[in-house]
Design a protein around this motif. Structure first.
Motif, short mmCIF file in Angstrom:
data_model
loop_
_atom_site.label_atom_id
_atom_site.label_comp_id
_atom_site.label_asym_id
_atom_site.label_seq_id
_atom_site.Cartn_x
_atom_site.Cartn_y
_atom_site.Cartn_z
N GLU A 849 -29.54 -0.35 -15.04
CA GLU A 849 -28.64 -0.44 -13.88
C GLU A 849 -28.89 -1.73 -13.11
N PRO A 850 -27.81 -2.33 -12.62
CA PRO A 850 -27.95 -3.59 -11.88
C PRO A 850 -28.60 -3.37 -10.52
N LEU A 856 -32.51 -7.67 -5.13
CA LEU A 856 -32.88 -8.93 -5.80
C LEU A 856 -33.67 -9.83 -4.87
N ASP A 857 -33.27 -9.85 -3.58
CA ASP A 857 -34.02 -10.67 -2.62
C ASP A 857 -35.46 -10.17 -2.51
N ILE A 858 -35.62 -8.87 -2.42
CA ILE A 858 -36.97 -8.30 -2.31
C ILE A 858 -37.76 -8.59 -3.57
N LEU A 859 -37.10 -8.51 -4.71
CA LEU A 859 -37.79 -8.76 -5.97
C LEU A 859 -38.30 -10.20 -6.06
N LEU A 886 -37.99 -0.78 -2.39
CA LEU A 886 -38.94 -0.87 -3.50
C LEU A 886 -38.85 0.35 -4.40
N LYS A 887 -38.73 1.52 -3.78
CA LYS A 887 -38.62 2.75 -4.57
C LYS A 887 -37.40 2.69 -5.48
N ASN A 888 -36.27 2.22 -4.94
CA ASN A 888 -35.06 2.12 -5.76
C ASN A 888 -35.23 1.08 -6.87
N ILE A 889 -35.94 -0.02 -6.57
CA ILE A 889 -36.18 -1.05 -7.59
C ILE A 889 -37.01 -0.46 -8.73
N TYR A 890 -38.04 0.29 -8.38
CA TYR A 890 -38.88 0.90 -9.42
C TYR A 890 -38.08 1.84 -10.29
N VAL A 891 -37.23 2.67 -9.65
CA VAL A 891 -36.43 3.64 -10.39
C VAL A 891 -35.46 2.93 -11.33
N VAL A 902 -41.85 -6.95 -11.52
CA VAL A 902 -41.61 -8.37 -11.71
C VAL A 902 -41.50 -8.69 -13.20
N ALA A 903 -42.41 -8.12 -14.01
CA ALA A 903 -42.38 -8.38 -15.45
C ALA A 903 -41.09 -7.87 -16.08
N GLU A 904 -40.63 -6.68 -15.67
CA GLU A 904 -39.40 -6.13 -16.24
C GLU A 904 -38.18 -6.94 -15.79
N ALA A 905 -38.19 -7.41 -14.54
CA ALA A 905 -37.08 -8.23 -14.07
C ALA A 905 -37.00 -9.54 -14.83
N ARG A 906 -38.15 -10.12 -15.16
CA ARG A 906 -38.14 -11.34 -15.97
C ARG A 906 -37.59 -11.06 -17.37
N ARG A 907 -38.00 -9.88 -17.94
CA ARG A 907 -37.50 -9.56 -19.27
C ARG A 907 -35.99 -9.44 -19.28
#
Length: 912
Positions: A849-850, A856-859, A886-891, A902-907
């Protein structure tokens, strides 16, 4: 009755080289030959008796030790024709020079005599290789070992031993076979031709070492007549010392060396005082002798003094320890003494063997006591000795040793010994040898047919417990509870062993009749009996069965605690790598896998896998084979997964275990479908074992495995409605039986089939109760392993939670549990494929999910390493708002930590 401990001294003498205080003739020419080949795998010294093989080995040991090398010694005897005893002695010998090696392996051999030997050998070789320290092992008198299985142990060491492991073997024959080593130039061979004293060595022996007043020509004549045979020269020395005419005596030496021994022995023995001669003859019946034993068989009170005097007189008596408490006659000399005893005093032989047998029995050395009883013709007495110790050996997990003793006994006399037959039945049962165990029970029933006394009733009652135990190993419970009921109802009237085993059997029956609390309660009542048994098996099984009951009702915290207790009990009482510890490790390994500890699970499961067909009841084997195969598939190691499943199938066929077979078939279907191989999956379903249609947990498990594999194939080939019918029946049976674990798994599979059929709302209604239960109990891998379709439903629920659009009427599933499941699934998807898995089907990608602009700013700020307070300050947000984002980003990313996000966002390419 407390078991008699085997005296440490009697054992340790086998691991010490003979001591020679009076000096030796230096064999420098042979030592040089050994030095030249010291890097080779084997140094073989072979020749007939009396050529100085052991003496050369002792000198070579001293050379190596002077260089600071580790040199172990093992004196072999007839006991080593039992491969378990030989391997036990071999391991103990190596541990005398490196106590850190082979820890716990000896206890393991006592519990299991066949499959475990390969594991112990492999583990021993691996540990020696890992130590990198050069280790030498000297095996003295290999010719005494004739058993093919013991020979196979040595051949294994010669074939696969590491470069830092070297063997020195002395033997009267050319055994072991060394053809391959010769081809590989890995053997140094010294035979009788090389061992014979040359003239110079003979002169040194006669003139310098023994100080005989001989002319040079007499030395030459004696060397020629004896052909340099060391034993003949030594016997000649004794004769010459007491001869008035040495030259005449030397002239009488002629003929081939095989006849010289008797001639010399006659001359030596006839000149001895009568009491010394009688002492020699009577004590020669024993392979090893100590002062107290010598006094008993000879009737001469000062046995130790006599032995020391014989040693001083060079009468072929070797000390076996530094304290000079145990001795052994030279084999050639002892053989002649025995022949003379039988010739001149045959009427005494039986009495002497009886006396020796009684002495060994009184000192807890059952094997030698039995040997002498049989030599005395006292077959009944030998059986009495084994019968007396048999159940102690069983309860202390020495089943292999017991069966080795039984094999020494006259088979024709054993059927009428019901107490011994009970022990034989237990030993075979615990080693999962159902046919010989059943044969022993049949002997019990036949021997006690019509008997009505109390002792006979007790034996027949215990026979019922053995039969019930065999039933449990055979995965059947139709009569087990009834067979053990007397021990459950009146436990205090019986020995703790059958009571504890009966409690375990009753717990197993409770588990597979869905009475989980009763199973746990039965084990709580059995704990006092478990504690009264010094061996680990009953207690380990009891805790494991209690853990299985807790797992069945999805109390995973209690289950893991019980499995850990079982593992610790097995390790503390029997050793880290013991049979008992590894059985407990199988169930704990399956638990660790469920929790996501793949590495820890794999280690424990690999250890249990080494037990093969002796891996406990079917529940242990299912945990081992299916979970370990699933781990191999998860790692992409298909070349390791398939042999595991093949082996599990072979074990199921060998032991007639339909439940294990069905579990293996299901895992095979899962793996084929993961590879996109529908044809082989269909073939597996078509050729599966048939299971019973009963209502107990074993029959239901077989049926449910069959339903699951058929449903998986039907979903793939477009028959999802048929799959739903099968899985609905499975779920209904699980709910009706009150089997929470089966209900949980059934909901996962049914929800997947419903989703495939396009019935999404029903799929969620079926799945959500399972997820709620899973979040409370800690079930994780089972959800992920249910497949991509289930994980898409999990992702749908995650988004519904994030967007506050949770399906009405459904209970909430904790968001962090959903995030954890997705994180595991994404990690699986990113795992590298096995190099040998070409052609594997693609795993369906999970939805990604996008992230919205704020996320994205927080990431990006996370990537810079900012803390929550700093992120809030930069973006003008409160800390709680940052935490919510952050909780929503993790989910959304399927992760659980800041660094992972961070690693998953880079992938995904979301940040540079």
């Amino acid at each position: 009755m407390e078991p008699r401990a085997r005296p440490a001294l009697a054992v340790s003498t086998r691991f010490q080289a003979p001591t020679y205080e009076d000096g030796l003739i230096s064999r420098e020419r042979l030592i040089d030959q050994l030095r030249a080949g010291r890097n080779r795998r084997l140094l073989l010294i072979h020749a007939p008796a009396g050529f100085g093989k052991t003496t050369l080995a002792v000198q070579w040991q001293r050379v190596l030790r002077a260089e600071g090398l580790a040199v172990a010694w093992l004196s072999l005897d007839r006991d080593d024709n039992d491969s378990v005893w030989f391997l036990t002695h071999l391991v103990e010998a190596i541990r005398t020079v490196d106590a850190g090696l082979a820890v716990d392996l000896v206890q393991l051999l006592e519990e299991n005599s066949e499959d475990t030997q390969h594991y112990v050998l492999t583990e021993l070789v691996n540990q020696i290789a890992e130590s990198r320290r050069p280790i030498w092992l000297i095996l003295d008198d290999w010719h005494l070992v004739e058993d093919p299985k013991s020979t196979a142990v040595l051949e294994f060491l010669l074939d696969v031993g590491p470069e830092n492991f070297h063997l020195v073997i002395t033997s009267r024959t050319r055994a072991p076979a060394i053809g391959k080593l010769r081809v590989r130039k890995q053997v140094v061979e010294i035979d009788a031709t090389q061992l014979r004293f040359d003239e110079q060595e003979s002169a040194a022996f006669l003139l310098e070492l023994n100080d005989l007043p001989l002319a040079e020509e007499d030395v030459g004549r004696l060397w020629v007549s004896t052909d340099g045979w060391v034993a003949a020269l030594q016997l000649a020395t004794l004769s010459l010392r007491s001869s008035d005419d040495p030259a005449a005596l030397i002239g009488g030496f002629s003929g081939r060396h095989h006849s010289i021994g008797e001639y010399l022995a006659e001359n030596v023995l006839d000149q001895l005082p009568p009491d010394v001669l009688d002492f020699l003859l009577t004590t020669s019946i024993c392979d090893r002798i100590c002062g107290d034993l010598a006094a008993a068989v000879s009737g001469q009170r000062k046995g130790q003094a006599m032995l020391e005097a014989l040693e001083r007189r060079d009468l072929f008596l070797r000390p076996l320890d530094d304290e000079r408490e145990w001795f052994r006659y030279h084999h050639l000399f002892a053989g002649y003494l025995r022949r003379r005893l039988e010739r001149d005093q045959a009427d005494r032989v039986t009495t002497l063997h009886r006396t020796a047998s009684a002495w060994f029995a009184d000192h807890g050395l059952t094997n030698e006591a039995v040997t002498h009883a049989l030599a005395a013709g006292n077959d009944a007495g030998a059986i009495d000795l084994v019968e007396r110790e048999a159940m102690d050996m069983v309860e202390h997990s020495r089943m292999a040793s017991l069966l080795g003793l039984v094999n020494m006994l006259p088979a024709r006399l054993l059927p009428d010994r019901p107490r011994l037959q009970i022990a034989i039945a237990w030993a075979n049962c615990l080693l999962q040898r159902p046919d010989p165990a059943q044969d022993a029970l049949e002997h019990v029933y036949a021997a006690l047919a019509g008997a009505g006394d109390a002792e006979s009733r007790d034996i027949l009652g215990e026979a019922d417990v053995v039969q019930a135990c065999m039933d449990v190993y055979a995965d059947r419970i139709d009569r087990a509870a009834a067979l053990v009921e007397p021990y459950i109802a009146y436990g205090r009237d019986f020995r703790p062993w059958p009571v504890a085993v009966s409690a375990n059997i009753r717990s197993f029956v409770y588990i597979h009749t869905f009475a989980y609390e009763d199973a746990l309660e039965r084990q709580r009542k059995a704990n006092p009996f478990h504690e009264r048994i010094r061996g680990p098996f009953a207690g380990v099984y009891g805790r494991c069965f209690a853990g299985l009951a807790a797992r069945a009702k999805l109390d995973l915290v209690q289950a893991e605690r019980l499995f850990r207790e079982a593992l610790e009990l097995g390790r503390s009482m029997a050793g880290r790598h013991s049979h008992a510890a590894r059985l407990a490790g199988a169930l704990l390994g399956a638990m660790l896998y469920e929790a996501g500890d793949i590495d820890g699970a794999e280690r424990l499961l690999e250890e249990c896998h080494e037990l093969g067909a002796e891996s406990g009841v079917a529940d242990f084997m299912i945990a081992t084979y299916t979970t370990l195969a699933r781990i191999k598939v998860l790692r992409g190691d298909y070349d390791e997964a398939w042999p595991l499943l093949d082996e599990g199938e072979a074990v199921a066929l060998q032991l007639n275990l339909p439940r294990l077979a069905a579990a293996i078939d299901l895992e095979r279907v899962r793996t084929y479908l993961a590879l996109g191989d529908l044809a082989h999956a269909q073939g597996t379903v078509a050729g599966q074992y048939e299971g019973s249609e009963g209502g107990d947990g074993i029959s239901m498990a077989i049926r449910h495995y069959r339903f699951a594999m058929r449903a998986k194939v039907k979903c793939v080939d477009g028959r999802s409605e048929a799959a739903i019918a099968l899985l609905s029946q499975r779920l209904a049976e699980s709910v009706e039986a009150g089997w929470p674990h089966a209900e949980f798994l059934g909901r996962l599979d049914l929800s997947s089939a419903l989703a495939v059929a396009g019935r999404g709302d029903e799929a969620l209604e079926t799945l959500v109760p399972a997820l709620v239960t899973g979040s409370r109990s800690g079930m994780a891998r089972s959800v992920v392993d249910a497949g991509a379709t289930v994980m898409k439903l999990v992702a749908t629920l995650r988004e519904a939670d994030r967007s506050h659009q949770w399906p009405p009427g459904l209970p909430r599933v904790p968001a962090d549990y959903l995030a954890r499941l997705l994180a595991i699934a994404h990690a699986d998807f990113r795992a590298p494929a096995a190099s040998g898995a070409a052609g594997a089907g693609e795993r369906p990608p999970l939805p990604e999910e996008p992230l919205n602009p704020r996320e994205l700013d927080i990431l990006r700020l996370l990537e810079r390493g900012l803390a929550n307070k700093e992120i809030a300050r930069n973006l003008g947000l409160t800390i709680n708002t940052v935490k919510w984002h952050l909780k929503n980003i993790y989910v959304k990313l399927g992760v659980a930590r800041r660094g992972e996000s961070v690693a998953e966002a880079r992938r995904r390419g979301l940040i540079a």
